[in-house]
Design a protein around this motif. Structure first.
Motif, PDB file in Angstrom:
ATOM      1  N   ALA A 116      11.230  -9.644  -0.056  1.00 30.48           N
ATOM      2  CA  ALA A 116       9.596  -9.797   0.141  1.00 30.48           C
ATOM      3  C   ALA A 116       8.851  -8.713   0.001  1.00 30.48           C
ATOM      4  O   ALA A 116       7.825  -8.727  -0.449  1.00 30.48           O
ATOM      5  CB  ALA A 116       9.619 -10.095   1.675  1.00 30.48           C
ATOM      6  N   PHE A 117       9.730  -7.414  -0.166  1.00 26.78           N
ATOM      7  CA  PHE A 117       9.149  -6.053  -0.306  1.00 26.78           C
ATOM      8  C   PHE A 117       9.124  -5.985  -2.134  1.00 26.78           C
ATOM      9  O   PHE A 117       8.586  -5.162  -2.480  1.00 26.78           O
ATOM     10  CB  PHE A 117       9.749  -5.108   0.221  1.00 26.78           C
ATOM     11  N   HIS A 118      10.200  -6.497  -2.627  1.00 24.20           N
ATOM     12  CA  HIS A 118      10.471  -6.286  -4.262  1.00 24.20           C
ATOM     13  C   HIS A 118       9.142  -6.210  -5.102  1.00 24.20           C
ATOM     14  O   HIS A 118       8.913  -5.305  -5.725  1.00 24.20           O
ATOM     15  CB  HIS A 118      11.455  -6.877  -4.477  1.00 24.20           C
ATOM     16  N   GLY A 119       8.423  -7.608  -5.087  1.00 25.67           N
ATOM     17  CA  GLY A 119       7.418  -7.534  -5.864  1.00 25.67           C
ATOM     18  C   GLY A 119       6.386  -6.475  -5.630  1.00 25.67           C
ATOM     19  O   GLY A 119       5.917  -5.885  -6.490  1.00 25.67           O
ATOM     20  N   PRO A 120       5.863  -6.561  -4.434  1.00 28.00           N
ATOM     21  CA  PRO A 120       4.724  -5.703  -4.022  1.00 28.00           C
ATOM     22  C   PRO A 120       4.949  -4.219  -4.153  1.00 28.00           C
ATOM     23  O   PRO A 120       3.925  -3.609  -4.728  1.00 28.00           O
ATOM     24  CB  PRO A 120       4.502  -6.244  -2.589  1.00 28.00           C
ATOM     25  N   ALA A 121       6.136  -3.960  -4.076  1.00 31.18           N
ATOM     26  CA  ALA A 121       6.506  -2.420  -4.204  1.00 31.18           C
ATOM     27  C   ALA A 121       6.394  -2.062  -5.741  1.00 31.18           C
ATOM     28  O   ALA A 121       5.896  -1.013  -5.885  1.00 31.18           O
ATOM     29  CB  ALA A 121       8.054  -1.952  -3.468  1.00 31.18           C
ATOM     30  N   ILE A 122       6.948  -2.898  -6.374  1.00 27.80           N
ATOM     31  CA  ILE A 122       7.250  -2.811  -7.923  1.00 27.80           C
ATOM     32  C   ILE A 122       5.454  -2.709  -8.555  1.00 27.80           C
ATOM     33  O   ILE A 122       5.173  -1.677  -9.422  1.00 27.80           O
ATOM     34  CB  ILE A 122       8.041  -3.729  -8.780  1.00 27.80           C
ATOM     35  N   ASP A 123       4.813  -3.491  -7.997  1.00 26.91           N
ATOM     36  CA  ASP A 123       3.389  -3.539  -8.413  1.00 26.91           C
ATOM     37  C   ASP A 123       2.731  -2.362  -8.325  1.00 26.91           C
ATOM     38  O   ASP A 123       2.028  -1.628  -8.990  1.00 26.91           O
ATOM     39  CB  ASP A 123       2.575  -4.626  -7.701  1.00 26.91           C
ATOM     40  N   GLU A 124       3.159  -1.621  -6.957  1.00 26.64           N
ATOM     41  CA  GLU A 124       2.289  -0.303  -6.703  1.00 26.64           C
ATOM     42  C   GLU A 124       2.885   0.609  -7.230  1.00 26.64           C
ATOM     43  O   GLU A 124       2.294   1.490  -7.736  1.00 26.64           O
ATOM     44  CB  GLU A 124       2.350  -0.260  -4.916  1.00 26.64           C
ATOM     45  N   LEU A 125       4.298   0.586  -7.483  1.00 27.18           N
ATOM     46  CA  LEU A 125       5.046   1.771  -8.240  1.00 27.18           C
ATOM     47  C   LEU A 125       4.541   1.746  -9.547  1.00 27.18           C
ATOM     48  O   LEU A 125       4.541   2.949 -10.415  1.00 27.18           O
ATOM     49  CB  LEU A 125       6.444   1.682  -8.130  1.00 27.18           C
ATOM     50  N   TRP A 126       4.037   0.846 -10.341  1.00 28.17           N
ATOM     51  CA  TRP A 126       3.783   0.994 -11.702  1.00 28.17           C
ATOM     52  C   TRP A 126       2.195   0.615 -11.966  1.00 28.17           C
ATOM     53  O   TRP A 126       1.840   0.582 -13.211  1.00 28.17           O
ATOM     54  CB  TRP A 126       4.526  -0.332 -12.497  1.00 28.17           C
ATOM     55  N   MET A 127       1.592   0.602 -10.923  1.00 28.89           N
ATOM     56  CA  MET A 127       0.077   0.570 -11.080  1.00 28.89           C
ATOM     57  C   MET A 127      -0.419   1.619 -12.036  1.00 28.89           C
ATOM     58  O   MET A 127      -1.110   1.403 -12.738  1.00 28.89           O
ATOM     59  CB  MET A 127      -0.627   0.290  -9.959  1.00 28.89           C
ATOM     60  N   ASN A 128      -0.196   2.867 -11.600  1.00 30.04           N
ATOM     61  CA  ASN A 128      -0.571   4.019 -12.163  1.00 30.04           C
ATOM     62  C   ASN A 128       0.525   4.833 -12.729  1.00 30.04           C
ATOM     63  O   ASN A 128       1.272   5.346 -12.184  1.00 30.04           O
ATOM     64  CB  ASN A 128      -1.344   5.022 -11.271  1.00 30.04           C
ATOM     65  N   LEU A 129       0.245   5.064 -13.901  1.00 33.06           N
ATOM     66  CA  LEU A 129       1.239   5.921 -14.692  1.00 33.06           C
ATOM     67  C   LEU A 129       0.717   7.306 -15.202  1.00 33.06           C
ATOM     68  O   LEU A 129      -0.335   7.171 -15.621  1.00 33.06           O
ATOM     69  CB  LEU A 129       1.827   5.053 -16.238  1.00 33.06           C
ATOM     70  N   GLU A 130       1.412   8.193 -14.910  1.00 33.98           N
ATOM     71  CA  GLU A 130       0.789   9.419 -15.116  1.00 33.98           C
ATOM     72  C   GLU A 130       1.224   9.991 -16.472  1.00 33.98           C
ATOM     73  O   GLU A 130       0.600  10.876 -17.324  1.00 33.98           O
ATOM     74  CB  GLU A 130       1.386  10.679 -14.300  1.00 33.98           C
ATOM     75  N   ALA A 131       2.067   9.366 -17.395  1.00 37.80           N
ATOM     76  CA  ALA A 131       2.404   9.657 -18.638  1.00 37.80           C
ATOM     77  C   ALA A 131       3.044   8.264 -19.304  1.00 37.80           C
ATOM     78  O   ALA A 131       3.512   7.265 -18.685  1.00 37.80           O
ATOM     79  CB  ALA A 131       3.339  10.831 -18.796  1.00 37.80           C
ATOM     80  N   LEU A 132       3.357   8.411 -20.500  1.00 39.75           N
ATOM     81  CA  LEU A 132       4.082   7.308 -21.340  1.00 39.75           C
ATOM     82  C   LEU A 132       5.522   7.218 -21.087  1.00 39.75           C
ATOM     83  O   LEU A 132       6.515   6.283 -21.451  1.00 39.75           O
ATOM     84  CB  LEU A 132       3.928   7.301 -22.766  1.00 39.75           C
TER      85      LEU A 132
END
Length: 588
Positions: A116-132
């Motif tokens: 239940a947590f996997h999808g939402p957590a991954i969405d937030e983790l990858w939402m903002n990238l500080e570099a490539l």
């Protein structure tokens, strides 16, 4: 990074940072894994609870019902992500490469807690990238490692690599680039390999809405990186920030990408372009050619633009915020009325004379005005002339906020010099009677006495925030006393933010002499900068009577020579906090 085909790594591997996270502070518990059919299986242990006892392994504890709602889970995870938004230390504000990682580490742990947590957590983790870097590391090591591989091996990817890349790339909405840890050649090779895959389409980040690209001076003249933008720009991008510090030394592939910017991302509503202050190659024509093709532009920050471009922006009636940077280059003259839709106007130049010349031909009615003045090529008379130009070219009834920043004329940094304010210098600003915010914090207030503050307070009765002299680099001894503060509290009843330097060693009124009508209960924190103080008891009593809700006093913390004054102000703060706590008021 998470790879479905591999063994689940530790939380530190997912985020690329240390395993410490917010979840470490929580007690050990078990989450129930629920399938779509609603049946309950055996309790699945959280990866953080590895040292549980035998009796705990048989304990089952259900999640709170609220955590079964995706909307609530996403809201909580969004707050976790925002933990990384503020810098680690106040002295590192604005540093491009220093960020907290506790939010990322927590999201990495949450992604492994349950389905239940996997999808939402991954969405937030990858939402903002500080570099490539995270995107590049999704590919096989042979593509980006320093170890030598044949060229064909370095530029070959399989279907599983493409699927892993698309799983995470589709979640990226904000990107800052380029890479911090890979040479430009490696970045180009990896991105061109991904773009060349049979099922790949540009842009590689289909849901990207915001991109910020910053060149590192000198470094990127040797390893150009601007051309990488073509892999990420697309119709979904609405905000673009380019810090082109290598201008005008870009190679042909980079200039081609910049020229096609309006085609690559046609729906931009916010555009910012920074250029080096010492650049003598005027980029106005190139920027104008890009900007005029965006018909829904709301926020623009760039160099001075040609007259036809400004006229077109005015006719579109979409622009709400405009910032013009007048570098040392020869800018095109603009004459006319600023668009009525502009609420925020900002003007910066290497000298006050440049700003005055530009404003002399411009008329407008913004509610917010910001000036950035290069100190090295300016004098106090130049600043005074600039202030006297404002009333004739700006609507006196519309302006609500006014701020001035003193910068270096040649470098992208704050100035190490300042100017001394006096009532004569500030007099033209007094006609803007509806001002709510005044920020002149970088100036010296040595020339302002109590009468000057009384005049300003009476001229700006709607004032809600004022900052004068608390970040003055010269740290000259202020003339004004506590009575200046009393005048501001008396004539500006809506005051909420107070940053002021004054002489706290003299003229502190006795408690019986403080007017009972001069009381402000909205202010909970004040900044006093390098203000001197001696009698902490008298000062704490005075401030406590004037501002009963005051609980924090911020003083300058830069010079070791002022440690005694700093310690006294800390004593004033402790006395104020003790007084509030004695009344049952929380001061945390």
């Amino acid at each position: 990074m998470l790879d479905p085909s591999s063994k689940a790594p530790e939380a530190s591997e997912l985020s690329g940072e240390a395993p410490s996270c917010l979840l470490v502070r929580l007690p050990t518990f078990y989450f129930v894994k629920r399938h779509d059919a609603g049946t309950v299986n055996h309790a699945q242990k959280s990866p953080l609870s590895c040292s549980s006892t035998a009796s705990e392994r048989h304990t089952r504890q259900l999640m709170h019902r609220a955590l079964l709602l995706p909307e609530i889970v996403r809201l909580i995870f969004a707050f976790v992500r925002e933990c990384d938004d503020s810098p680690i230390d106040d002295n590192l504000v604005g540093h491009a490469f220093i960020h907290k990682t506790i939010g990322k580490s927590t999201l990495a742990s949450l992604a492994r807690t349950c389905r239940a947590f996997h999808g939402p957590a991954i969405d937030e983790l990858w939402m903002n990238l500080e570099a490539l870097d995270p995107l590049i590391k999704l590919m096989p090591r042979r593509m980006w490692t320093k170890k030598h591989y044949p060229p064909l091996v370095r530029t070959f990817i399989r279907k599983k690599h493409w699927l892993i890349f698309t799983k995470y790339a589709s979640r990226v909405k904000s990107l800052r680039g380029p890479c911090c840890g890979f040479p430009a050649a490696v970045q180009h090779r990896v991105m061109s390999t991904i773009a060349g895959y049979s099922k790949a389409t540009l842009p590689l980040l289909p849901n990207l809405t915001e991109i910020a690209w910053c060149e590192i001076r000198i470094f990127h003249r040797q390893e150009p990186c601007v051309s990488l933008l073509r892999y990420f720009m697309g119709p979904s991008v609405t905000s673009v920030t380019l810090k082109l510090y290598c201008w005008p030394y870009h190679i042909s592939s980079e200039t081609a990408v910049l020229a096609d910017l309006s085609k690559l991302c046609p729906n931009v509503s916010s555009f910012t372009a920074y250029f080096p202050p010492s650049s003598h190659n005027d980029p106005s024509q190139e920027v104008g050619a890009i900007v005029r093709k965006w018909t829904n532009l709301r926020t623009l920050r760039s160099c001075a633009l040609p007259q036809p471009v400004m006229d077109q922006l005015g006719s579109q009636k979409t622009l709400q915020s405009l910032a013009i940077e007048l570098n040392n280059s020869v800018y095109p003259a603009y004459t006319g009325q600023l668009p009525d839709t502009i609420h925020t106007f900002s003007l910066g130049g290497s000298s006050a004379i440049l700003c005055t010349r530009y404003l002399s031909n411009v008329y407008g009615a913004p509610s917010t005005l910001g000036l950035r003045i290069g100190v090295d090529d300016s004098t106090l008379d130049d600043v005074s002339e600039l202030f006297y130009t404002l009333p004739a070219h700006l609507d006196k009834n519309a302006l609500r906020s006014f701020s001035v920043e003193l910068t270096s004329s040649y470098w992208i940094s704050r100035s190490t010099e300042t100017f001394q304010l006096s009532l004569n210098v500030l007099r033209p600003l007094l006609v803007f009677r509806f001002l709510r915010v005044v920020d002149l914090d970088l100036f010296s207030t040595e020339g302002l006495d109590d009468d000057a503050y009384a005049t300003m307070a009476q001229a700006w009765p709607a004032l809600e925030s004022i900052a004068l002299g608390t970040t003055d680099v010269s740290k000259r001894h202020p003339q004004a006393t506590v009575h200046a503060l009393i005048s501001l509290l008396k004539f500006c009843p809506n005051l909420r933010v107070l940053r002021l330097t004054f002489d706290g060693t003299t003229c502190i009124p006795e408690a019986d002499n403080i007017p009972s009508s001069v009381v402000n209960t909205q202010i909970t924190e004040i900044a006093v900068g390098h203000s001197p103080v001696e009698d902490i008891n008298a000062m704490a009593t005075c401030l406590g009577l004037l501002m009963p809700s005051l609980r924090r006093v911020l003083s300058a913390r830069t010079d070791r020579e002022e440690l005694d004054s700093i310690e006294r102000w800390e004593g004033v703060e402790r006395m104020l906090s003790c007084s509030l706590r004695s009344q049952g008021i929380n001061t945390d």
